[in-house]
Design a protein around this motif. Sequence first.
Motif, PDB file in Angstrom:
ATOM      1  N   THR A  37     -14.996  28.607  -7.407  1.00  0.00           N
ATOM      2  CA  THR A  37     -13.874  29.525  -7.194  1.00  0.00           C
ATOM      3  C   THR A  37     -14.140  30.908  -7.776  1.00  0.00           C
ATOM      4  OG1 THR A  37     -12.795  28.684  -9.184  1.00  0.00           O
ATOM      5  CG2 THR A  37     -12.148  27.689  -7.081  1.00  0.00           C
ATOM      6  N   GLU A  38     -15.094  31.013  -8.690  1.00  0.00           N
ATOM      7  CA  GLU A  38     -15.472  32.310  -9.267  1.00  0.00           C
ATOM      8  C   GLU A  38     -16.479  32.984  -8.350  1.00  0.00           C
ATOM      9  OE1 GLU A  38     -14.330  33.752 -12.160  1.00  0.00           O
ATOM     10  OE2 GLU A  38     -12.896  32.102 -12.177  1.00  0.00           O
TER      11      GLU A  38
ATOM     12  N   ALA B  79     -20.350  40.292  -5.697  1.00  0.00           N
ATOM     13  CA  ALA B  79     -19.134  40.466  -4.898  1.00  0.00           C
ATOM     14  C   ALA B  79     -18.130  41.375  -5.593  1.00  0.00           C
ATOM     15  CB  ALA B  79     -18.493  39.111  -4.606  1.00  0.00           C
ATOM     16  N   LEU B  80     -18.274  41.526  -6.885  1.00  0.00           N
ATOM     17  CA  LEU B  80     -17.333  42.351  -7.643  1.00  0.00           C
ATOM     18  C   LEU B  80     -17.644  43.841  -7.536  1.00  0.00           C
ATOM     19  CD1 LEU B  80     -17.136  40.137 -10.848  1.00  0.00           C
ATOM     20  CD2 LEU B  80     -15.567  40.155  -8.893  1.00  0.00           C
TER      21      LEU B  80
ATOM     22  N   ILE C   4     -18.343  41.312   1.818  1.00  0.00           N
ATOM     23  CA  ILE C   4     -18.316  40.063   1.065  1.00  0.00           C
ATOM     24  C   ILE C   4     -18.229  38.911   2.061  1.00  0.00           C
ATOM     25  CG2 ILE C   4     -16.981  38.632  -0.531  1.00  0.00           C
ATOM     26  CD1 ILE C   4     -16.093  41.207  -1.885  1.00  0.00           C
ATOM     27  N   GLY C   5     -19.040  37.892   1.818  1.00  0.00           N
ATOM     28  CA  GLY C   5     -19.032  36.718   2.667  1.00  0.00           C
ATOM     29  C   GLY C   5     -19.411  35.500   1.855  1.00  0.00           C
ATOM     30  N   PRO C   6     -19.377  34.327   2.443  1.00  0.00           N
ATOM     31  CA  PRO C   6     -19.702  33.114   1.698  1.00  0.00           C
ATOM     32  C   PRO C   6     -21.207  32.951   1.510  1.00  0.00           C
ATOM     33  CG  PRO C   6     -19.198  32.569   3.954  1.00  0.00           C
ATOM     34  CD  PRO C   6     -18.934  34.047   3.803  1.00  0.00           C
ATOM     35  N   CYS C   7     -21.580  32.387   0.370  1.00  0.00           N
ATOM     36  CA  CYS C   7     -22.979  32.023   0.124  1.00  0.00           C
ATOM     37  C   CYS C   7     -23.371  30.983   1.171  1.00  0.00           C
ATOM     38  CB  CYS C   7     -23.113  31.452  -1.282  1.00  0.00           C
ATOM     39  SG  CYS C   7     -24.711  30.697  -1.635  1.00  0.00           S
ATOM     40  N   ALA C   8     -24.565  31.080   1.698  1.00  0.00           N
ATOM     41  CA  ALA C   8     -25.019  30.150   2.733  1.00  0.00           C
ATOM     42  C   ALA C   8     -25.160  28.722   2.212  1.00  0.00           C
ATOM     43  CB  ALA C   8     -26.355  30.619   3.307  1.00  0.00           C
ATOM     44  N   ALA C   9     -25.291  28.561   0.908  1.00  0.00           N
ATOM     45  CA  ALA C   9     -25.473  27.221   0.353  1.00  0.00           C
ATOM     46  C   ALA C   9     -24.193  26.635  -0.241  1.00  0.00           C
ATOM     47  CB  ALA C   9     -26.572  27.247  -0.705  1.00  0.00           C
ATOM     48  N   CYS C  10     -23.516  27.401  -1.116  1.00  0.00           N
ATOM     49  CA  CYS C  10     -22.372  26.834  -1.844  1.00  0.00           C
ATOM     50  C   CYS C  10     -21.022  27.391  -1.418  1.00  0.00           C
ATOM     51  CB  CYS C  10     -22.564  27.035  -3.339  1.00  0.00           C
ATOM     52  SG  CYS C  10     -22.402  28.755  -3.899  1.00  0.00           S
ATOM     53  N   GLN C  11     -21.008  28.392  -0.549  1.00  0.00           N
ATOM     54  CA  GLN C  11     -19.796  29.025  -0.029  1.00  0.00           C
ATOM     55  C   GLN C  11     -19.066  29.902  -1.044  1.00  0.00           C
ATOM     56  OE1 GLN C  11     -19.322  28.710   3.364  1.00  0.00           O
ATOM     57  NE2 GLN C  11     -21.290  27.726   3.085  1.00  0.00           N
ATOM     58  N   ARG C  12     -19.687  30.208  -2.182  1.00  0.00           N
ATOM     59  CA  ARG C  12     -19.112  31.122  -3.168  1.00  0.00           C
ATOM     60  C   ARG C  12     -19.091  32.525  -2.574  1.00  0.00           C
ATOM     61  NH1 ARG C  12     -19.403  30.514  -8.621  1.00  0.00           N
ATOM     62  NH2 ARG C  12     -20.956  28.890  -8.344  1.00  0.00           N
TER      63      ARG C  12
ATOM     64  N   PRO D 290     -27.725  36.358   1.794  1.00  0.00           N
ATOM     65  CA  PRO D 290     -26.748  35.306   2.066  1.00  0.00           C
ATOM     66  C   PRO D 290     -26.637  34.237   0.983  1.00  0.00           C
ATOM     67  CG  PRO D 290     -28.719  34.906   3.316  1.00  0.00           C
ATOM     68  CD  PRO D 290     -28.910  36.232   2.622  1.00  0.00           C
ATOM     69  N   LEU D 291     -27.286  34.434  -0.169  1.00  0.00           N
ATOM     70  CA  LEU D 291     -27.214  33.459  -1.256  1.00  0.00           C
ATOM     71  C   LEU D 291     -26.650  34.113  -2.516  1.00  0.00           C
ATOM     72  CD1 LEU D 291     -30.710  31.751  -0.939  1.00  0.00           C
ATOM     73  CD2 LEU D 291     -28.518  30.840  -0.173  1.00  0.00           C
ATOM     74  N   CYS D 292     -25.807  33.379  -3.255  1.00  0.00           N
ATOM     75  CA  CYS D 292     -25.334  33.871  -4.546  1.00  0.00           C
ATOM     76  C   CYS D 292     -26.499  33.799  -5.532  1.00  0.00           C
ATOM     77  CB  CYS D 292     -24.139  33.054  -5.035  1.00  0.00           C
ATOM     78  SG  CYS D 292     -24.523  31.366  -5.532  1.00  0.00           S
ATOM     79  N   GLN D 293     -26.339  34.400  -6.694  1.00  0.00           N
ATOM     80  CA  GLN D 293     -27.461  34.462  -7.634  1.00  0.00           C
ATOM     81  C   GLN D 293     -27.908  33.089  -8.103  1.00  0.00           C
ATOM     82  OE1 GLN D 293     -26.027  36.920 -10.845  1.00  0.00           O
ATOM     83  NE2 GLN D 293     -25.329  35.171 -12.015  1.00  0.00           N
ATOM     84  N   TRP D 294     -27.006  32.109  -8.177  1.00  0.00           N
ATOM     85  CA  TRP D 294     -27.388  30.779  -8.641  1.00  0.00           C
ATOM     86  C   TRP D 294     -28.134  30.011  -7.556  1.00  0.00           C
ATOM     87  CZ3 TRP D 294     -22.635  32.986  -9.747  1.00  0.00           C
ATOM     88  CH2 TRP D 294     -22.487  33.398 -11.075  1.00  0.00           C
TER      89      TRP D 294
END
Length: 65
Positions: free
Chosen positions: A8-9, A14-15, A22-30, A41-45
């Motif tokens: 949810t964070e 994105a901040l 802003i869009g969803p991460c391709a793996a976790c949807q963050r 398309p991927l968040c840092q994690w």
Amino acid sequence: MTTPPPITEPDPSALICPGDKIGPCAACQRKTHKYGSGGIPLCQWCMESAKTAWGATVRFVSTRP
């Protein structure tokens, strides 16, 4: 690698980017900076997991001309 916060964070990227990029991460949807210059398309994690699996040279390549 640090433990990621709950899904949810949003990703820190994105901040600092405009809301229309802003869009969803391709793996976790963050929520992450997905669209436009500098967006991947991927968040840092998830990107860290990809680097671990594929090597440090992994990067996003645009499929758009």
